[in-house]
Every structure is written in structure tokens, then in C-alpha cells.
Design an enzyme around this catalytic site. Structure first.
Site, PDB file in Angstrom:
ATOM      1  N   ASP A  84       0.816  -1.214   0.000  1.00 44.39           N
ATOM      2  CA  ASP A  84       0.000   0.000   0.000  1.00 44.39           C
ATOM      3  C   ASP A  84       0.856   1.273   0.000  1.00 44.39           C
ATOM      4  OD1 ASP A  84      -2.297   1.519   0.083  1.00 44.39           O
ATOM      5  OD2 ASP A  84      -2.652   1.217   2.220  1.00 44.39           O
ATOM      6  N   HIS A  85       0.318   2.313  -0.635  1.00 47.86           N
ATOM      7  CA  HIS A  85       0.921   3.653  -0.639  1.00 47.86           C
ATOM      8  C   HIS A  85       2.387   3.630  -1.070  1.00 47.86           C
ATOM      9  CE1 HIS A  85      -2.445   6.026   0.760  1.00 47.86           C
ATOM     10  NE2 HIS A  85      -2.721   5.074   1.631  1.00 47.86           N
ATOM     11  N   GLU A 195      -3.541  -0.619  -8.095  1.00 45.56           N
ATOM     12  CA  GLU A 195      -4.541   0.357  -7.678  1.00 45.56           C
ATOM     13  C   GLU A 195      -3.870   1.725  -7.656  1.00 45.56           C
ATOM     14  OE1 GLU A 195      -8.048   0.526  -4.529  1.00 45.56           O
ATOM     15  OE2 GLU A 195      -6.119   0.519  -3.503  1.00 45.56           O
ATOM     16  N   LYS A 237     -10.146   9.028   9.565  1.00 43.92           N
ATOM     17  CA  LYS A 237      -9.663   7.745  10.069  1.00 43.92           C
ATOM     18  C   LYS A 237     -10.481   7.274  11.269  1.00 43.92           C
ATOM     19  CE  LYS A 237      -6.116   7.547   7.252  1.00 43.92           C
ATOM     20  NZ  LYS A 237      -6.023   6.533   6.187  1.00 43.92           N
ATOM     21  N   HIS A 270     -10.469   4.147   0.234  1.00 48.40           N
ATOM     22  CA  HIS A 270      -9.430   4.195   1.252  1.00 48.40           C
ATOM     23  C   HIS A 270      -9.993   4.868   2.488  1.00 48.40           C
ATOM     24  CE1 HIS A 270      -5.829   3.681  -1.709  1.00 48.40           C
ATOM     25  NE2 HIS A 270      -6.839   2.886  -1.998  1.00 48.40           N
TER      26      HIS A 270
END
Length: 415
Positions: A84-85, A195, A237, A270
Site C-alpha cells: 500500500d501507498h 490500484e 480515520k 481508502h
């Protein structure tokens, strides 16, 4: 005991990423999937570069921990692993070598966050500075696209130049990083999927911007399986969606039309943890072509185990997190304020303290963003791990219940 399959691409099937920052959550994630997952496919190994740094784990640790739990549970179904990221070639090399097959490119460092506020004259000046790096604007000027009934995009000059200034360098970076992923995975003779995350901006991604980003990537042979725009509303978040659900649904349908017309590819969500009010809408609006990504909510459920079995430790973690909050929140978008949650010393009842910090927005976010500081503390990190190892059934139970709510809501939208 059956050996689990290695992680593999999941294609266009609806998918769900279970982030696990301690390497102990997969049994609970699997219980939730088996009970409530329906046709949703799992990504059991998911970790961002930032999370790896903050937890001092390696990509191999993430794959190993997930695969080991699946082996113990005799799970032989499909699953994937999300790096991820990713922001650099070094990030790709590190995660591909460990066995990741789903690569989330994050070009946010190359997005101009002020572009939505520029005047037309400022946009033209900024665009001139991009010449040589961005050469596609003329393709769209004056263009009109009809995707589906009622979904039309008109590419007026200001829209095109704003998209170029805001996302031009980000698109170029994403294409270059995707080409590097392709070279690395070709050497490994391994299938993979990508992605693209463009959700970390203050303003929503317009339909025209979405169209341009996706089309330019696809024209450059990016293996795009999912794209995460910045949607309407607030996706903070660790807490539920904030915003107009009706407006969100209408916007999601339009973004899904872009994804179907150009790909098809999935829409990514996300900061997907705990967005219970909008999961059904998301699944329905995308026609089941979605990927939801969660991470920090599993850490919060780990703290719930401490709240129930090692209450002194839970109180110490809260106090420590309060001390670290203002510093650690810098890389997150959260609205929590310390003054809205009482100190542990002010609350004598342990059950009340658990509710305030694990069921209320401000408390959840205070604990959510400070996970790295807690897990790398010489006493608190090992202490929390010891509690989870000592009480695996409670850990599985709270995770299964929590993620069961997520998956049931998504599956409802698939009917």
C-alpha cells in the site's frame, strides 16, 4: 494441515483489505470473512510503507504472518497481498521481493493541492510551467463525453487546465512507477494488479479529473484494477462517514460509470474502516466492482482486548497516546481534540473508559493515529502483544464481530 495458496490477483471481484499492524489479526479477519463475506474476496496481507516504518515490520513479516494464520486455519481459498501507498521504485522493489501482487501507487506528493483555488489566469501560468511534463491537455479541450444516461462530461478549458495543474505530474509519476512494477514483476514471471490512489486531497476528484487520470494511465498500459478518487464528504480515520449520503450516492454512480466505460476497473475506498453508514450505498452504486481498504480499525480492536483483560495497560496506552497525539496526527486528517475526551485518571469505571476511547469518535482517533508510537514503545508494544497472545479467543471474537458488521453491510448492497 493444508498449505494455503500463495497470494494472487483477484481481478474485478469485490474485494476487502484487512490491514494488520501486529501480525496477529488474520484469524479474526478470516472468521468474519467465512461468516459474513459472501462473494467478497480478501486481501489478508496489507501494509503501507508508512505502516512498515512505524511498526518496524518488514514486507516479508506481513506475508509470513498472514500465510501462517491461513495455514493454521486450513484456508485454501483465494487471497491477495497489497503493498500500500507506494511512492518510489525502492518501495516497489522491497514489496515485490516479498511476494506482494497488488500494488497501490500513491502519487500524492506530486499533486498540487492548491489547484482548486487558482484563478483562470493562475491556472494558465501554472500550466505553462508544466509543458514538457504534461502533453495531453489538447486531447480534451472542447471534448464532450456521454458515458451513460444522464452521465455527461464536458471538458471546458478551465476544467482541463485545472486537471493538468492538479494531477499532471502525479499522472506522470504513476505511469513511470507502474512501468517499473511491470519490469520487476516480468522478471519474476508473476501476475499482478495495480490500484491508483488519488484520494488524499482536500477537494473531491471531479468526473473530468477521474476520466483524464484513468484514461491517461490506461493509454500507457497501466494494469489498473482499481482507482480511489477523493469522494464527496469526509472520510476521516477510524470513524463513520460524514456528509450527505444522497449526494454521495449520486456521485458514486457517476464515478462508477467512468470506471465501467474506461476499464472496467473497481472503485477503491481508502480510509474505509468504520464507514458503516455508506457501505451498502458503495456496493450498490459500483455494481459490486469495489475494493475497500481498512487498517487502523484492527489495531483499535486489539486495544479492546487490553481494555478487557489488562486494564492497567489500557490506561497507560491511553495516557501515552494523549501525550503523542498532537505530534502523530500531523500525517492524518482527523477532527479529534484532546479536550473532548477525559483523561484516564478522570474515569474510574473501566467499561466507561473503553466506550469513551473505542466507541466514541474523539477517543478512537486519539488512539488510532498514535499506533506507531505505542507499538514501538519498549514497554507498551510488547505488553499489548503479550495480551493478544494470552487471549487469542477474545481477539478473534472482537475482530470477527467488528468486521462482520463491515462485510454484512457491503454484502447487503450486492443483493
Amino acid at each position: 494441515m493444508h498449505e494455503p495458496r500463495p497470494p494472487r490477483p483477484l481481478g474485478l471481484a469485490p474485494s476487502f483489505g484487512f490491514g494488520d499492524r501486529l501480525g496477529l489479526a488474520t484469524p479474526g479477519h478470516l472468521d468474519a470473512l467465512r461468516s459474513h463475506g459472501g462473494d467478497i474476496q480478501p486481501i489478508f496481507a496489507q501494509q503501507s510503507i508508512r505502516e512498515l516504518e512505524r511498526t518496524r515490520r518488514s514486507p516479508s513479516d506481513v506475508i509470513h504472518d498472514a500465510a501462517g494464520a491461513l495455514r493454521t486455519a486450513n484456508y485454501t481459498g483465494p487471497w491477495s497481498a497489497d503493498a500500500d501507498h507506494l511512492k518510489s521504485q525502492e518501495d516497489v522493489n522491497l514489496t515485490a521481493g516479498a511476494g506482494f501482487v497488488f500494488f497501490t501507487i500513491d502519487p500524492s506528493d506530486h499533486v498540487d493541492p492548491r489547484a482548486d483555488d487558482y484563478s483562470p489566469a493562475d491556472l494558465r501560468n501554472c500550466y505553462r510551467d508544466l509543458l514538457g511534463d504534461v502533453n495531453w491537455a489538447d486531447e480534451y479541450l472542447g471534448k464532450a463525453v456521454r458515458l451513460e444516461e444522464g452521465v455527461n462530461i464536458e471538458f471546458h478549458a478551465d476544467i482541463v487546465y485545472r486537471a493538468a495543474v492538479k494531477y499532471g505530474r502525479a499522472i506522470s509519476h504513476a505511469i513511470k512507477l507502474a512501468a517499473h512494477i511491470d519490469r520487476v514483476m516480468a522478471k519474476r514471471s508473476a501476475a499482478y494488479e495495480i490500484e491508483l490512489s488519488v484520494d488524499e486531497t482536500s477537494q473531491p476528484t471531479s468526473l473530468a479529473e477521474h476520466f483524464i487520470i484513468a484514461e491517461q494511465c490506461l493509454k500507457s498500459n497501466v494494469k489498473l484494477i482499481s482507482l480511489a478518487p477523493r469522494y464527496l464528504g469526509q472520510f476521516e480515520k477510524g470513524i463513520d462517514f460524514k456528509g450527505d449520503l444522497a449526494a454521495l450516492e449520486a456521485s458514486l454512480r457517476e464515478h462508477a460509470a467512468v470506471a465501467r466505460a474506461l476499464g472496467p476497473y473497481k472503485l477503491g475506498l481508502h480510509s474505509g474502516s468504520d464507514k458503516l453508514s455508506m457501505y451498502e450505498i458503495f456496493a450498490r452504486s459500483t455494481g459490486g466492482m469495489f475494493h475497500v481498504k481498512t487498517a487502523g480499525t484492527s489495531y483499535l480492536e486489539a486495544l479492546r482486548v487490553a481494555a478487557r483483560h489488562e486494564r492497567r495497560l489500557f490506561r497507560r496506552i491511553i495516557e501515552f497516546s494523549r501525550q503523542r497525539f498532537e505530534r502523530d496526527r500531523a500525517t492524518y486528517f482527523v477532527s479529534a481534540r484532546l479536550e473532548k475526551s477525559p483523561t484516564p485518571a478522570a474515569i474510574s469505571d473501566d467499561a466507561t473508559l473503553e466506550k469513551l476511547y473505542l466507541d466514541k469518535n474523539d477517543g478512537r482517533q486519539i488512539l488510532h493515529v498514535t499506533y506507531g508510537s505505542v507499538l514501538t514503545d519498549s514497554a507498551l508494544g510488547p505488553g499489548l502483544r503479550d495480551v493478544l497472545v494470552a487471549h487469542p479467543e477474545t481477539h478473534r471474537e472482537v475482530l470477527s464481530k467488528h468486521f462482520g458488521r463491515h462485510l454484512k453491510a457491503l454484502c447487503k448492497g450486492l443483493r
